[in-house]
Scaffold this active site. Structure first.
Site, mmCIF file in Angstrom:
data_model
loop_
_atom_site.group_PDB
_atom_site.id
_atom_site.type_symbol
_atom_site.label_atom_id
_atom_site.label_comp_id
_atom_site.label_asym_id
_atom_site.label_seq_id
_atom_site.Cartn_x
_atom_site.Cartn_y
_atom_site.Cartn_z
ATOM 1 N N HIS A 185 33.028 -19.060 6.294
ATOM 2 C CA HIS A 185 32.613 -20.118 7.418
ATOM 3 C C HIS A 185 32.347 -21.279 6.453
ATOM 4 C CE1 HIS A 185 28.107 -19.465 6.975
ATOM 5 N NE2 HIS A 185 28.591 -18.111 6.743
ATOM 6 N N HIS A 225 26.859 -14.645 -5.096
ATOM 7 C CA HIS A 225 26.649 -15.643 -4.032
ATOM 8 C C HIS A 225 25.189 -16.306 -3.970
ATOM 9 C CE1 HIS A 225 27.486 -16.476 0.377
ATOM 10 N NE2 HIS A 225 26.211 -16.341 0.630
ATOM 11 N N HIS A 281 23.320 -19.988 -4.295
ATOM 12 C CA HIS A 281 22.561 -20.591 -3.442
ATOM 13 C C HIS A 281 21.269 -21.199 -4.321
ATOM 14 C CE1 HIS A 281 24.053 -20.226 0.674
ATOM 15 N NE2 HIS A 281 24.091 -18.850 0.470
ATOM 16 N N GLY A 302 21.445 -20.012 4.500
ATOM 17 C CA GLY A 302 21.649 -20.420 5.957
ATOM 18 C C GLY A 302 20.204 -20.349 6.550
ATOM 19 N N ASN A 362 16.431 -23.461 9.220
ATOM 20 C CA ASN A 362 15.628 -23.536 10.317
ATOM 21 C C ASN A 362 14.773 -24.358 9.879
ATOM 22 O OD1 ASN A 362 13.479 -22.337 11.768
ATOM 23 N ND2 ASN A 362 14.999 -20.722 12.236
ATOM 24 N N ARG A 403 23.869 -32.045 8.812
ATOM 25 C CA ARG A 403 23.402 -33.092 9.434
ATOM 26 C C ARG A 403 24.108 -34.317 9.151
ATOM 27 N NH1 ARG A 403 21.015 -29.095 12.175
ATOM 28 N NH2 ARG A 403 19.234 -28.083 11.130
#
Length: 750
Positions: A12, A128, A132, A306, A310, A424
């Protein structure tokens, strides 16, 4: 100079990012160009943009870096299917063909998707969570920091703690699949009727309307949280290991009923569930942050993955005072991992000396304004072609006119400079409104964004004025921290009002950006990073006494944020937005020759006819590009020519009929090179037939492989006590932390 391209794809939010000697040149998500939200396909158009922005051709690239290790991820998938077989059949049938269609041979896939790469261009692979961590630390303003990455899952890791020092990142500890905070939160996202990987922010926005009634059930039945921040899920309540559903019947029974369908109304139960899982998530993240501080001893913390999006939990971590400074990668999800992969290779190269890293005072993300920009000349050409009515304003006229519109409670689309990288809109692809207006939130949600009424909007405020409105000091440039509105600005709650009805009652003197719990998802604006937006805020403050505006992304529900002038104009027509500012141009809705849904739909059809991207459908996803038609015509032309030649060899030489067919084959070859678009229709016909015939056959073969291979082997493996995912590991250990998977080098796929 050395140029490195980072790529993320196939799950995604695919994206591309370009570095030149370690400096960020460009970065963008594929969805902004294809107009397909959360587009997971190979980011061909994002790569084309990055190369154009850098003034490069593919042959100029020194390395292409993929953001994870696909072979390791494939092995983990196989181990999962073996561990739960005969469950897991639906996901096996769906996913396995995708692996063999290109994911397992990514070096070749990348060279096919980026034609023109030089033979000496290396194709490399980062881990991965290494990607990040690199995206979080290397652009940060810290010379040294603890690094916390939390998401659904990478190869095996779901959570990592690392220590960044200078140009090195040392992975210290990790938690592994299937024990994942991201998957826990996504399970509740799906259960409450929102889409996984895109609806988590809706769940976060819904949480303040509820009470944490179910938090004790989550702690008791779903999660074993240790004092050192490590945790383990009780997999008896989840369905993601054995199928396409995140939850199962046991989960549904525990929480009072079946999952909500997206079309069903929201009940108080869903609000309470959202609040409960949000509270537990905050507790887990606080525990992880405490552990990262203890493990590294660093006063600085970098966040990515991801779950780092939050912003409510981020605000709690900051207010807890565990760290002196906090920095969060603005593109914290998989899109940002494309940038992280490139940075990881630059600062920790496969060979040769590592370059020195000199942190930038704020950060090196350039405000995350890393996407395309369009000149006034380009905008003018688009508006004239569309028949739009517009006013071109001088710099000293633009700001006063926009302030006048905002003071009149008008909603203004604002498109300036380079597009934002990340989820954003930070003031360059935004919709703006007056935060003092009691009706602005409902107007924007229902008439502009066409989305759920409960969704909150973010305030933007000059960084030097932030303490005047919010219980917050410092900066929040990327809208990733939630802070309380100052007590002096709050209004008392209306007695007896509960649930979504609370939305209709103002909470403060800036009601459009104050959530029902008196919080706000805050963005501060620095005059050095975005001078035009800062000037607008300052001018609005001078005119009204309030320096706060509403800022929401320029898109409607189900669509990505706008990128180009065409996207902006089309979206403007599809909504009830009052005005649009594109560069130096002002468009007023009532002056446009086409407004409303009919005009917007006509413009949309025109754009789709011009685009080379096929809209998503249930049918075959075909590449609609001239090179695909050319390959089609050349291959079939050669095949026809070879067949005719072989017939000639069998005694048909000189037959005029066969010579005619040979001429046809030659014509196919020549016209395929000169006019490939002529072969669009036969190409689509052949590929469609292949799709509808080949897809069922492939499903039959894959099903047989699962029934005759995976299932019996998995049963025997479990009977012998093999447990690759440690599903039967004792759940009462003192800690679940593990030593990280060793970094095996960028050149190894695994």
């Amino acid at each position: 100079m050395r140029h490195i391209l980072g790529v993320s794809a196939f799950y995604h939010d695919s994206a591309a990012a370009l570095l030149r000697d370690g400096e960020i040149v460009a970065a963008a998500q594929e969805e902004r160009f294809t107009r397909r939200k959360n587009d997971e396909r190979f980011p061909s158009q994002a790569i084309d943009f990055c190369l154009r922005q850098g003034g490069l051709k593919p042959s100029d690239l020194d390395a292409v870096v993929f953001y994870d290790k696909p072979v390791t991820k494939f092995v983990r998938s196989i181990e999962t299917w073996l561990s739960v077989a005969p469950r897991g059949f639906p996901s096996f049938v769906r996913v396995l063909p995708e692996w063999f269609a290109g994911r397992l041979n990514l070096p070749e896939t990348i060279r096919e998707e980026i034609p023109g790469l030089a033979p000496g261009c290396e194709v490399l692979f980062a881990q991965h969570h290494q990607s990040h961590a690199a995206s979080a630390f290397y652009p940060s303003p810290f010379a040294e920091a603890a690094i916390l990455t939390v998401d659904g899952v990478g190869e095996y890791a779901t959570t990592t703690v690392a220590h960044g020092q200078g140009n090195r990142i040392n992975l210290l500890q990790e938690l592994r699949f299937p024990h994942s905070l991201g998957l826990l939160y996504s399970s509740f996202t799906a259960y409450c009727g929102f889409h996984v990987n895109s609806g988590e922010y809706k769940l976060m926005g819904l949480a303040p309307y509820g009470e944490p009634k179910y938090a004790p059930l989550i702690r008791e039945h779903l999660l074993d949280l240790k004092p050192d921040g490590s945790f383990r899920l009780n997999l008896d309540y989840f369905g993601f290991l054995g199928g396409d559903s995140m939850t199962n019947e046991r989960f549904h029974t525990l929480f009072g009923g079946p999952p909500r369908k997206p079309v069903d109304p929201l009940e108080q139960r869903h609000m309470d569930l959202a609040r409960s899982v949000q509270l537990v998530t905050e507790e887990v993240l606080l525990g992880l942050a405490r552990h990262a501080r203890q493990l590294t001893g660093s006063p600085n913390l970098c966040l990515a993955g991801g779950v780092a999006l939050n912003c409510v939990a981020n605000g709690i971590i900051q207010r807890e005072g565990l760290f002196d400074r906090l920095w969060i990668q603005p593109a914290a999800g998989d899109a940002g991992a494309a940038l992280g992969a490139a940075l990881a290779v630059w600062f920790q190269p496969p060979e040769g000396p590592a370059p020195q890293r000199i942190p930038v005072e704020n950060d090196s993300m350039q405000g995350s304004l890393l996407g395309p920009e369009f000149s006034d000349g380009e905008i003018d050409s688009v508006l004239v072609a569309k028949g739009a009515r517009f006013h071109r304003l001088a710099p000293n006229e633009l700001i006063p006119r926009v302030v006048e519109l905002l003071r009149g409670e008008k909603v203004v689309g604002w498109v300036q400079g380079r597009m934002e990288f990340g989820p954003r809109a930070l003031g360059n692809r935004s919709i703006l409104g007056d935060a003092r207006s009691p009706k602005m939130q409902s107007v924007m949600n229902l008439k502009i964004k066409f989305r759920e009424s409960f969704r909150p909007f973010a305030p933007i405020v000059p960084v030097e004025q932030v303490a005047k409105y919010f219980e917050f000091t410092g900066s929040s440039p990327y809208m990733l921290i939630v802070a309380p509105v100052n007590e002096a600005l709050r209004l008392p709650p209306s007695p007896g009002v509960t649930g979504l009805d609370r939305l209709r009652h103002p909470r403060s003197t800036i009601p459009a950006v104050t959530h029902v719990d008196y919080s706000a998802r805050l963005q501060t604006v620095d005059r050095h990073v975005n001078p035009l937006l800062h000037e607008l805020l300052t001018a609005f403050g001078s005119a009204t006494g309030s320096d706060v505006l509403v800022n929401t992304s320029f898109n409607i529900r189900g669509e990505p944020i706008v990128c180009s002038p065409e996207d902006s104009y089309r979206c403007f027509l599809k909504t009830e937005m009052d005005a649009l500012v594109l560069g130096s141009f002002l468009l007023i809705r009532t002056e446009q020759p086409q407004t409303g849904v009919e005009g917007a739909d006509r413009v949309l059809v025109e754009e789709l006819e011009k685009t080379s991207v096929v809209p998503h459908s249930s049918g075959p996803k075909l590449k609609e590009e001239p090179r695909e038609w050319r390959k089609f015509s050349v291959v079939w032309g050669l095949a026809a020519g070879i067949a005719i030649y072989l017939l000639h060899r069998r005694g048909r030489i000189g037959d005029p009929g066969w010579l005619a067919w040979e001429a046809v084959a030659l014509a196919v070859l020549v016209t395929g090179i000169i006019k490939p678009a002529w072969y669009r229709t036969p190409y689509r016909a052949v590929m469609t037939v292949t799709y509808y015939v080949g897809k069922p056959m492939s499903k039959v073969l894959v099903s047989l492989f699962f029934a005759l291979g995976i299932t019996p082997f998995g049963i025997v493996m479990r009977w012998l006590g093999k447990d690759p995912l440690e599903l039967r590991r004792p759940a009462n250990l003192g800690s679940y932390w593990k030593t990280p998977t060793p970094l095996r080098g960028f050149r190894r796929l695994s």
